[in-house]
Enzyme design. Structure first.
Site, PDB file in Angstrom:
ATOM      1  N   TYR A  72       0.838  -1.205   0.000  1.00  0.00           N
ATOM      2  CA  TYR A  72       0.000   0.000   0.000  1.00  0.00           C
ATOM      3  C   TYR A  72       0.870   1.251   0.000  1.00  0.00           C
ATOM      4  CZ  TYR A  72      -3.792   3.212   1.108  1.00  0.00           C
ATOM      5  OH  TYR A  72      -4.698   4.228   1.050  1.00  0.00           O
ATOM      6  N   PHE A 124      -5.795  20.002 -25.486  1.00  0.00           N
ATOM      7  CA  PHE A 124      -6.447  18.726 -25.750  1.00  0.00           C
ATOM      8  C   PHE A 124      -7.806  18.767 -25.053  1.00  0.00           C
ATOM      9  CE2 PHE A 124      -7.147  14.241 -24.508  1.00  0.00           C
ATOM     10  CZ  PHE A 124      -7.314  13.734 -25.776  1.00  0.00           C
ATOM     11  N   ASP A 125      -8.755  17.908 -25.484  1.00  0.00           N
ATOM     12  CA  ASP A 125     -10.128  18.050 -24.971  1.00  0.00           C
ATOM     13  C   ASP A 125     -10.256  17.916 -23.455  1.00  0.00           C
ATOM     14  OD1 ASP A 125      -9.705  15.305 -25.094  1.00  0.00           O
ATOM     15  OD2 ASP A 125     -11.430  14.863 -26.357  1.00  0.00           O
ATOM     16  N   ASP A 215       2.144  19.607 -21.333  1.00  0.00           N
ATOM     17  CA  ASP A 215       1.201  18.494 -21.470  1.00  0.00           C
ATOM     18  C   ASP A 215       1.951  17.483 -22.341  1.00  0.00           C
ATOM     19  OD1 ASP A 215      -0.803  16.710 -21.955  1.00  0.00           O
ATOM     20  OD2 ASP A 215      -2.260  18.169 -22.689  1.00  0.00           O
ATOM     21  N   ALA A 217       1.981  14.101 -23.229  1.00  0.00           N
ATOM     22  CA  ALA A 217       1.569  12.757 -23.656  1.00  0.00           C
ATOM     23  C   ALA A 217       2.500  12.169 -24.719  1.00  0.00           C
ATOM     24  CB  ALA A 217       0.133  12.795 -24.183  1.00  0.00           C
ATOM     25  N   LYS A 258       0.097   6.940 -23.960  1.00  0.00           N
ATOM     26  CA  LYS A 258       0.575   7.198 -25.320  1.00  0.00           C
ATOM     27  C   LYS A 258       2.036   6.757 -25.422  1.00  0.00           C
ATOM     28  CE  LYS A 258      -3.270   9.811 -25.192  1.00  0.00           C
ATOM     29  NZ  LYS A 258      -3.584  10.972 -24.405  1.00  0.00           N
ATOM     30  N   HIS A 452     -18.662  14.964 -27.232  1.00  0.00           N
ATOM     31  CA  HIS A 452     -18.413  14.063 -28.361  1.00  0.00           C
ATOM     32  C   HIS A 452     -18.222  12.610 -27.950  1.00  0.00           C
ATOM     33  CE1 HIS A 452     -14.613  15.451 -26.839  1.00  0.00           C
ATOM     34  NE2 HIS A 452     -13.989  14.482 -27.445  1.00  0.00           N
TER      35      HIS A 452
END
Ligand SMILES: *Cc1c(COP(=O)(O)O)cnc(C)c1O
Length: 464
Positions: A72, A124-125, A215, A217, A258, A452
């Protein structure tokens, strides 16, 4: 026609996929409310909906999972991951989380609140959603070349640095909570950001005392593009390039689904161990994700992620990865089919306006093309255009995207050369039939945010 680069891997385990007929696919997409997200994956032949979490792990990653420490608190796997990530990114504080949006949820509200703005080279969304959930608003300053799908600029993901500075001055330095650099720039078509542009952006942030977040990714694909296209970096290792980017940022959020080639995972990094955000992230993580030494992941996931960070930066792999996209792009060039050129890192972004100039943005040409590709050959992509942009959070009016794209984002190490050739055949067929369509879709139901993923659509012209 460039020769394709053979896959730098061989297949040890297979997952059967099932062919379907055009008639079956027409029925499936109608039943799904013309939403690619609501299809059953088994009714798809080549799934290019996203490259997120759909990657094939290596034998080394699967072996690493067996030594996952499921303690844990303070597990071995946590330390292995943190050591690997610190070594690559150079940020003192590393927080594993279950995916990229969890990192956004923990980090963005520490910089943003109502009345504040975040400025990006394009959001990004989910990042856009988390800025808005924090009560703040998004501003964008992408370089103008990104809007011109035909301009073959080497770094179409770049920040428009002059525009960034103008936005800061227009809205007032105190109202800008954060600047976000997305690498590669997903919404612009997986287009890279140059190191020089990162330096110039960081200089503006420093000048006004605004924190800069990456960001991250697709940081590895971005590093490979930089090595291939930015003269200064030609002789650098991908690790050198990665370090140079992250040294310029105060923090980063990363979807590890990604470039880190895992099915689930994310990271959050803060450069300085003594930054006040560190304690707040740990506290938030314990509330929302799990204790900070596992962050909502299994110990075995931490091991797969540590191994994936290293494999994802392998130069042979990335040459093949970018080479595959270049191969697709070269064939589209031959056929005269419009897409965001040059090809991006993780996919091909077809220019749906070029296919369907007769269909207006509020009838979602990017969605139309995605549906036609599915019907033609069982290929699943998605709209990255006005359909994805959604409505203005304040006025409720439909936003208009800079580009109406249909994105084909390819999972890593999953498909082979012949699948890519099948994709090209499907695109060519839909291109030849492009003049037969005269209208697009209307929304029959939508949720208030990230619509979307869930909305239902109907053809404007009625069911044919
Ligand atoms: C995928 C992605 C995210 C969100 O990450 P998830 O792992 O899907 O939550 C954020 N930013 C960019 C640029 C992405 O591509």
């Amino acid at each position: 026609m460039p020769r394709f680069i053979p896959e730098p891997y061989r297949i040890k385990m297979v997952e059967p996929i099932k062919p379907t007929t055009r008639g079956e696919r027409e029925a499936y997409i109608r039943e799904a409310g013309y939403s690619l997200f609501r299809l059953r994956a088994e009714d798809v032949y080549v799934d290019a909906l996203t490259d997120s979490g759909t990657n094939a792990m290596s034998d080394a990653q699967w072996s690493a999972m067996l030594r996952g420490d499921e303690a844990y608190a303070g597990g071995r796997s946590y330390f292995r991951l943190v050591d690997t990530a610190r070594d690559i990114f150079g940020h003192a504080f590393i927080q594993p989380v279950h995916q990229g949006r969890a990192a956004e949820k923990l980090l963005l509200p520490l910089y943003l609140k109502p009345g504040k703005y975040a400025i990006a080279n394009l959001f990004f969304d989910t990042t856009r959603a988390h800025v808005e959930l924090a009560g703040a608003r998004c501003l964008e300053a992408c370089c103008p070349e990104a809007a011109d799908t035909k301009s073959r600029a080497p770094f179409k993901g770049n920040m428009d640095v002059a525009r960034l500075e103008q936005l800061i001055l227009e809205h007032g330095v105190d109202s800008i909570g954060l600047v976000v650099m997305t690498i590669t720039n997903n919404s612009a078509g997986g287009q890279p950001v140059s190191l020089q542009n990162m330096r110039n952006t960081a200089a503006v942030c420093r000048k006004y005392g605004i924190p800069l977040c990456i960001d991250a990714a697709r940081y590895a694909e971005n590093a490979m593009f930089v090595k291939l296209r930015e003269a200064e970096c030609a002789g650098w290792t991908l690790r050198d390039i990665t370090r140079a980017f992250f040294d310029l940022a105060d923090c980063f959020t990363m979807s590890a689904k990604k470039d880190a080639i895992v099915n689930m995972g994310g990271l959050l990094g803060i450069k300085r161990a003594d930054a006040p955000q560190v304690q707040l992230v740990k506290a938030g993580c314990i509330s929302y994700e799990g204790f900070y030494t596992y962050g909502g992941l299994n110990g075995r996931d931490l091991e797969a992620l540590a191994a994936g960070l290293v494999e994802g930066l392998d130069e042979h792999w990335l040459r093949y990865r970018l080479g595959t996209m270049e191969y697709l792009g070269a064939r589209l060039d031959e056929l005269g089919i419009p897409y965001q050129a040059p090809a991006g890192g993780h996919g091909i972004f077809l220019d749906a306006t070029g296919f369907y100039p007769q269909i207006p943005y509020h009838q979602f040409p990017g969605q139309v093309l995605a549906v036609e590709l599915y019907k033609a050959c069982g290929l699943r992509g998605c709209d990255i255009g006005s359909y994805m942009m959604g409505n203005d959070p304040d006025t409720g009016k439909q936003l208009r995207a800079i580009n109406e794209f249909t994105r084909l984002a390819f999972p890593r190490r999953v498909y082979t050369q012949s699948h890519y050739d099948l994709v090209l055949e499907g695109i060519e067929q839909v291109w030849q039939e492009r003049q037969a369509l005269h209208s697009g879709y209307k929304i029959t139901w939508e949720p208030p945010i990230l619509r979307h993923f869930q909305a239902s659509l109907a053809p404007v012209a009625g069911e044919g």
